[in-house]
Design an enzyme around this catalytic site. Structure first.
Site, short mmCIF file in Angstrom:
data_model
loop_
_atom_site.label_atom_id
_atom_site.label_comp_id
_atom_site.label_asym_id
_atom_site.label_seq_id
_atom_site.Cartn_x
_atom_site.Cartn_y
_atom_site.Cartn_z
N GLN A 1 -0.36 2.11 -5.84
CA GLN A 1 -2.14 2.24 -5.87
C GLN A 1 -3.13 2.47 -6.90
OE1 GLN A 1 -2.66 6.90 -4.38
NE2 GLN A 1 -3.10 6.28 -2.19
N ASP B 1 -3.99 -1.50 -6.84
CA ASP B 1 -4.41 -1.77 -5.56
C ASP B 1 -6.05 -2.26 -6.24
OD1 ASP B 1 -5.35 -2.34 -3.09
OD2 ASP B 1 -4.79 -0.39 -2.42
N SER C 1 -8.51 -2.11 -2.70
CA SER C 1 -9.46 -0.42 -2.49
C SER C 1 -10.20 -0.10 -3.32
CB SER C 1 -8.29 0.39 -2.46
OG SER C 1 -7.21 0.81 -1.34
N TYR D 1 -4.79 -0.94 7.31
CA TYR D 1 -6.22 -2.04 8.59
C TYR D 1 -5.83 -2.16 9.46
CZ TYR D 1 -6.49 -4.93 3.79
OH TYR D 1 -6.47 -4.71 3.01
N ARG E 1 0.83 -1.20 0.19
CA ARG E 1 0.47 -0.01 -0.26
C ARG E 1 0.34 1.33 0.06
NH1 ARG E 1 -6.12 -0.31 2.59
NH2 ARG E 1 -6.47 -2.06 0.24
#
Lengths: 381, 381
Positions: free
Chosen positions: B127, B130, B133, B230, B122
């Protein structure tokens, strides 16, 4: 003065004509209220909640209606459901008489005074009693929810790390109460919304909600607005031009919601098979006119169908799919009307038969079908 | 350089790992693309659209993977699906290795280099790759749509002629990517939204979306934010306090959406049977952790259940219920990663095994399970 509340018998009808809120008000007006057992369950209202509001629960419909001065319902009850009802009792509900003349005649023969809530005049005083508006409003909301639920893409534009997702294009056909709420709800969810209607006044309303208005704006269009608030039937020539414009627009839409209903008539056909087939796979059509045959050629009333990848949602009672809110508003509409039929001081029924609300809504009385729109049925043997 | 795109075999998996958009980009990078027949149908992408983008269609998986340098998938393919694959081919997808060690060992024995997209670090650079996400974002959106679809009331406040309808109260548990999108979507639909999370940073984010933050804000809470983004597991004491606060809050909610997932672990239990039973009939819970057992004691993964009138939605692949958008973003995530594995000038695979993205994601290589988290599986016979 006794008011009976029926449990609905029509398949898929989850609404109820009274809520604990309105039962309490009826009791405040001097009535006793008898609710048929389980009447509210479809709207998540338990018998205990009705009892807490002051009602008694009747284990059978016969006990509920026995001696009742007023019988409340959503759908038209059959004459046999009303067995044992007082002749002269008021039966008040969404009685849907058009096309059901035999059932209406049978209802007349029970002796009850049936009052059709859909016939409430569209005047300021009666707005609070307007079940067509209250229910259409919810149908318009729910139509967009149904569309979003089966739509296989996100409705809003999304700016993500993996790039932009374009917003859905939604087109609402008919900008009455249902259509305007559909526009507002689709806008809430972030869709790019357009709409059409045969009434020029709708243009301003659509635009005020952020929708783009799509219509052939010729002379006929400009003259089409009628006093009753409903669309009159347009000429074949206009319809052809409008269909052409609509057809080219629909081919580019992700979601189409049709809301065109003219009381007492079959639903006008707005979307042909060819128009459906012009849409991309994964597109969604919600047809709010399914109950009267549908605005879409391929609608199957009561069903969700997939035609070459285009999903056509044809639920016949969309407001009944949010029954808790639908019952809440319907019951308030009914309460407001009944308040005009009662002498609160004397705590008894006091119908003014000359009141325009009463004259407009009375369908049967003293054994006969008396509403002017149904004189033929009345004359039948 | 050949890239193969698999048709998904997992039940209910409607997504696909490439779209015509990404196929076009792969070809621009010098690849040939072989798409297994029907791979895109669940996402409304026809074989013809892949062909138009430059791909060839392979009638069987064996033909698709034959000679492929890269194999793209959503779910982890079985070793038998990959029969005939080049040893050393990269197999890239959401491989979900935790708890599936035997399948991972079998995959290793095919000789492929399996790369786990969920293990993408992450970090800013990754990004765009990802998938957690991109898919969680859509799950959060769709959770609210699913809730609205089964909810029997309208979500927004409505001011009508028949009086006001109060807005729904929605509570989102877990304010990660999914939770934040759920908050935003519920706000769009007009609900009164509250949310909770164990990370203090979430409070500001929830409030910036118009939600009210609900949490026991003690010392432990303030220290709980972890670098990885997280939630770390909280102490039993904290969990008890939080559960108490949550319990009293849940009892007043119409809609609850739970989103608490910790990678590689069973979903934490946030809602007990008692809490479900404290909610009013007609309330709705959507459990986005159903795939890992659920945040709700009564969730049945894959099902919608009614417990004393409370509807619990336990779909296990909520993002897969908007497959067109989910595939679009997933495919872009994959494309972005693959771009780092290719030498665009030489038009060939050029994996830098020392790149942190590669090191973090490689699960199997040269016949062995090599990821440090799975050394035990690698040691198995």
């Amino acid at each position: 003065m006794k008011i009976a509340v029926l449990r609905e018998r029509a398949e898929g009808e989850s609404r109820v004509a009274a809520t604990p809120e309105t039962v309490g008000k009826f009791i405040g007006l001097g009535a006793t209220v008898s609710v048929e057992e389980g009447a509210g369950l479809g709207s998540r209202i338990g018998d205990d909640q009705f009892v807490a509001a002051g009602a008694t629960i009747s284990p059978t419909v016969a006990i509920a209606v026995q001696g009742a001065d007023i019988v409340l319902c959503v759908r038209r009850p059959s004459a046999s459901t009303l067995t044992g009802v007082n002749p002269g009792a008021l039966v008040i509900g969404a009685l849907d008489p058009y096309g059901n003349e035999a059932d209406v005649a049978a209802l007349a023969q029970t002796g009850v005074t049936a009052m059709v809530m859909e016939f409430m005049p569209r005047i300021t005083r009666a707005q609070v009693m307007d079940i067509l508006s209250s229910q259409a409003n919810l149908a318009g909301y729910q139509a967009v929810i149904e569309a979003a639920a089966v739509f296989e893409r996100a409705m809003p534009m999304m700016m993500t790390a993996a790039g932009t997702v374009r917003p859905a294009k939604a087109f609402v056909m008919g900008a009455g109460v249902a259509g305007l709420q559909a526009i507002a709800t689709a806008k809430r969810l972030g869709a790019v919304v357009s709409a059409t209607d045969v009434r020029p006044a709708a243009k301003e309303q659509v635009e005020s909600l952020g929708g783009k208005f799509i219509a052939v704006e010729d002379e006929e269009f400009k003259q089409a607005e009628t006093a009753g608030g409903y669309a009159k039937q347009m000429s074949a020539e206009y319809q052809a031009k409008q269909a052409e414009l609509t057809a080219s627009h629909i081919a580019k839409q992700d979601i189409v919601i049709t809301t065109a209903l003219i009381p007492g008539r079959p639903a006008p056909r707005l979307i042909t098979r060819e128009m459906v087939e012009s849409m991309a796979p994964g597109s969604v059509i919600v047809d709010l006119a399914a109950e009267r045959g549908g605005n879409v050629e391929l609608t199957q009333p009561g069903k969700v169908v997939d035609h070459n990848g285009v999903i056509i949602v044809g639920y016949t009672n969309v407001q009944g799919r949010i029954p808790t809110t639908a019952s809440q508003l319907y019951a308030r509409n009914i309460l407001a009307f009944i308040t005009t039929l009662i002498d609160a001081k004397e705590k008894k029924l006091a119908v003014n038969w000359d009141d325009e609300l009463v004259k407009a809504t009375v369908l049967t009385r003293d054994g006969a079908v008396v509403h002017p729109n149904f004189q033929q049925a009345a004359a039948a043997p």
